[in-house]
Design a protein around this motif. Structure first.
Motif, PDB file in Angstrom:
ATOM      1  N   GLY A   1       0.811  -1.208   0.000  1.00  0.00           N
ATOM      2  CA  GLY A   1       0.000   0.000   0.000  1.00  0.00           C
ATOM      3  C   GLY A   1       0.844   1.257   0.000  1.00  0.00           C
ATOM      4  N   TYR A   2       0.274   2.326   0.486  1.00  0.00           N
ATOM      5  CA  TYR A   2       0.943   3.629   0.512  1.00  0.00           C
ATOM      6  C   TYR A   2       1.339   3.972   1.940  1.00  0.00           C
ATOM      7  N   PRO A   3       2.571   4.429   2.163  1.00  0.00           N
ATOM      8  CA  PRO A   3       2.941   4.914   3.495  1.00  0.00           C
ATOM      9  C   PRO A   3       2.027   6.080   3.883  1.00  0.00           C
ATOM     10  N   VAL A   4       1.353   5.955   4.997  1.00  0.00           N
ATOM     11  CA  VAL A   4       0.324   6.922   5.372  1.00  0.00           C
ATOM     12  C   VAL A   4       0.885   8.334   5.499  1.00  0.00           C
ATOM     13  N   ASP A   5       2.011   8.478   6.199  1.00  0.00           N
ATOM     14  CA  ASP A   5       2.575   9.813   6.425  1.00  0.00           C
ATOM     15  C   ASP A   5       2.993  10.456   5.110  1.00  0.00           C
ATOM     16  N   GLU A   6       3.633   9.680   4.247  1.00  0.00           N
ATOM     17  CA  GLU A   6       4.083  10.236   2.974  1.00  0.00           C
ATOM     18  C   GLU A   6       2.901  10.577   2.078  1.00  0.00           C
ATOM     19  N   LEU A   7       1.887   9.723   2.087  1.00  0.00           N
ATOM     20  CA  LEU A   7       0.706   9.989   1.274  1.00  0.00           C
ATOM     21  C   LEU A   7       0.028  11.287   1.717  1.00  0.00           C
ATOM     22  N   ALA A   8      -0.139  11.449   3.030  1.00  0.00           N
ATOM     23  CA  ALA A   8      -0.752  12.677   3.541  1.00  0.00           C
ATOM     24  C   ALA A   8       0.088  13.888   3.168  1.00  0.00           C
ATOM     25  N   ALA A   9       1.406  13.770   3.273  1.00  0.00           N
ATOM     26  CA  ALA A   9       2.293  14.890   2.954  1.00  0.00           C
ATOM     27  C   ALA A   9       2.201  15.262   1.476  1.00  0.00           C
ATOM     28  N   ARG A  10       2.123  14.258   0.610  1.00  0.00           N
ATOM     29  CA  ARG A  10       2.043  14.544  -0.830  1.00  0.00           C
ATOM     30  C   ARG A  10       0.709  15.194  -1.197  1.00  0.00           C
ATOM     31  N   ILE A  11      -0.373  14.733  -0.568  1.00  0.00           N
ATOM     32  CA  ILE A  11      -1.672  15.349  -0.839  1.00  0.00           C
ATOM     33  C   ILE A  11      -1.681  16.790  -0.358  1.00  0.00           C
ATOM     34  N   ARG A  12      -1.151  17.035   0.846  1.00  0.00           N
ATOM     35  CA  ARG A  12      -1.107  18.406   1.367  1.00  0.00           C
ATOM     36  C   ARG A  12      -0.282  19.308   0.449  1.00  0.00           C
ATOM     37  N   LYS A  13       0.835  18.791  -0.035  1.00  0.00           N
ATOM     38  CA  LYS A  13       1.671  19.589  -0.936  1.00  0.00           C
ATOM     39  C   LYS A  13       0.933  19.891  -2.233  1.00  0.00           C
ATOM     40  N   ALA A  14       0.252  18.890  -2.789  1.00  0.00           N
ATOM     41  CA  ALA A  14      -0.485  19.081  -4.035  1.00  0.00           C
ATOM     42  C   ALA A  14      -1.594  20.112  -3.867  1.00  0.00           C
ATOM     43  N   LEU A  15      -2.217  20.141  -2.679  1.00  0.00           N
ATOM     44  CA  LEU A  15      -3.310  21.067  -2.409  1.00  0.00           C
ATOM     45  C   LEU A  15      -2.826  22.431  -1.922  1.00  0.00           C
ATOM     46  N   GLY A  16      -1.518  22.568  -1.760  1.00  0.00           N
ATOM     47  CA  GLY A  16      -0.996  23.839  -1.271  1.00  0.00           C
ATOM     48  C   GLY A  16      -1.245  24.058   0.200  1.00  0.00           C
ATOM     49  N   LEU A  17      -1.309  22.978   0.969  1.00  0.00           N
ATOM     50  CA  LEU A  17      -1.601  23.073   2.395  1.00  0.00           C
ATOM     51  C   LEU A  17      -0.348  23.027   3.254  1.00  0.00           C
ATOM     52  N   THR A  18       0.789  23.360   2.675  1.00  0.00           N
ATOM     53  CA  THR A  18       2.038  23.349   3.427  1.00  0.00           C
ATOM     54  C   THR A  18       2.295  24.678   4.114  1.00  0.00           C
ATOM     55  N   ARG A  19       1.382  25.617   3.971  1.00  0.00           N
ATOM     56  CA  ARG A  19       1.487  26.923   4.645  1.00  0.00           C
ATOM     57  C   ARG A  19       0.086  27.380   5.031  1.00  0.00           C
ATOM     58  N   ASP A  20       0.018  28.265   6.014  1.00  0.00           N
ATOM     59  CA  ASP A  20      -1.285  28.802   6.417  1.00  0.00           C
ATOM     60  C   ASP A  20      -1.772  29.803   5.376  1.00  0.00           C
ATOM     61  N   ARG A  21      -3.088  29.891   5.218  1.00  0.00           N
ATOM     62  CA  ARG A  21      -3.717  30.814   4.266  1.00  0.00           C
ATOM     63  C   ARG A  21      -4.632  31.770   5.018  1.00  0.00           C
TER      64      ARG A  21
END
Length: 207
Positions: A62-82
């Protein structure tokens, strides 16, 4: 396709992220089949969406949970506060201002605006309500990422035009009206009345 991902994929990524965040904290991996079940999708569609985030799944594991969450957040631009502002501090706008879930997702409500003189200067959720007339100047001075429109329908277009001209990049419209936006501002519509009408169709009745 926009910003390198199909729009449909972008709209599904938050659903995947929500499901991942509800997993037990000690769960190291998740399969596409399990993620599909949790998100009410099909496994093939999940794998196709996640493949657009890069190659990191392990066949049979499967997918490593932490890495998957990190990649989704990066794709959505959620790596910084808005920073977010709400225009229209009626019942809905006040409820949005008081909702604590936005902050947990990285969206900080930093401004509230209204045209009603009786509301200007009052405090909602610790934020002083400012006049709509100061919104254009504030938008140029502050790093506003998203403006939420919660005004009556008749005022929404004027507010949206003002926001777009001020360079606010994204608008989420709750007013029950269709808005016309030019330029580079991205608009999303949340029409609760329309959603209820669609549900009414599925309820059946006199047809």
């Amino acid at each position: 396709m926009k910003w390198g991902l199909p729009v449909a994929t972008v709209e599904r990524l938050p659903r995947y992220l929500r499901c991942i965040e509800l997993l037990p904290p000690d769960q190291p991996t998740i399969s596409s089949k399990d993620l599909a079940r949790l998100s009410n999708m099909n496994a093939a569609g999940v794998r196709k969406d996640l493949s657009l985030l890069g190659s990191f799944g392990i066949r049979g594991v499967g997918y490593p949970v932490d890495e998957l969450a990190a990649r989704i957040r990066k794709a959505l631009g959620l790596t910084r506060d808005r920073d977010v502002v709400v225009v229209g501090v009626g019942n809905l706008g006040s409820a949005l201002a008081n909702y604590g879930g936005f902050g947990k997702r990285g969206f900080r409500i930093v401004g509230l605006y209204d045209a009603d003189p009786s509301k200007i200067g009052s405090t909602v959720a610790g934020i002083v309500v400012r006049p709509v007339g100061s919104l254009a100047r504030d938008a140029m001075e502050l790093d506003i990422a998203v403006a939420i429109i919660a005004t009556p329908a008749k005022a929404a277009q004027q507010v949206a035009t003002l926001l777009s001209k001020a360079g606010v990049p994204s608008i989420l419209n709750f007013a029950p009206t269709v808005l016309n936006i030019t330029g580079n501002t991205y608009l999303r519509q949340v029409d609760l009345a329309t959603e209820l009408q669609i549900l009414s169709f599925y309820l059946g009745g006199d047809r």
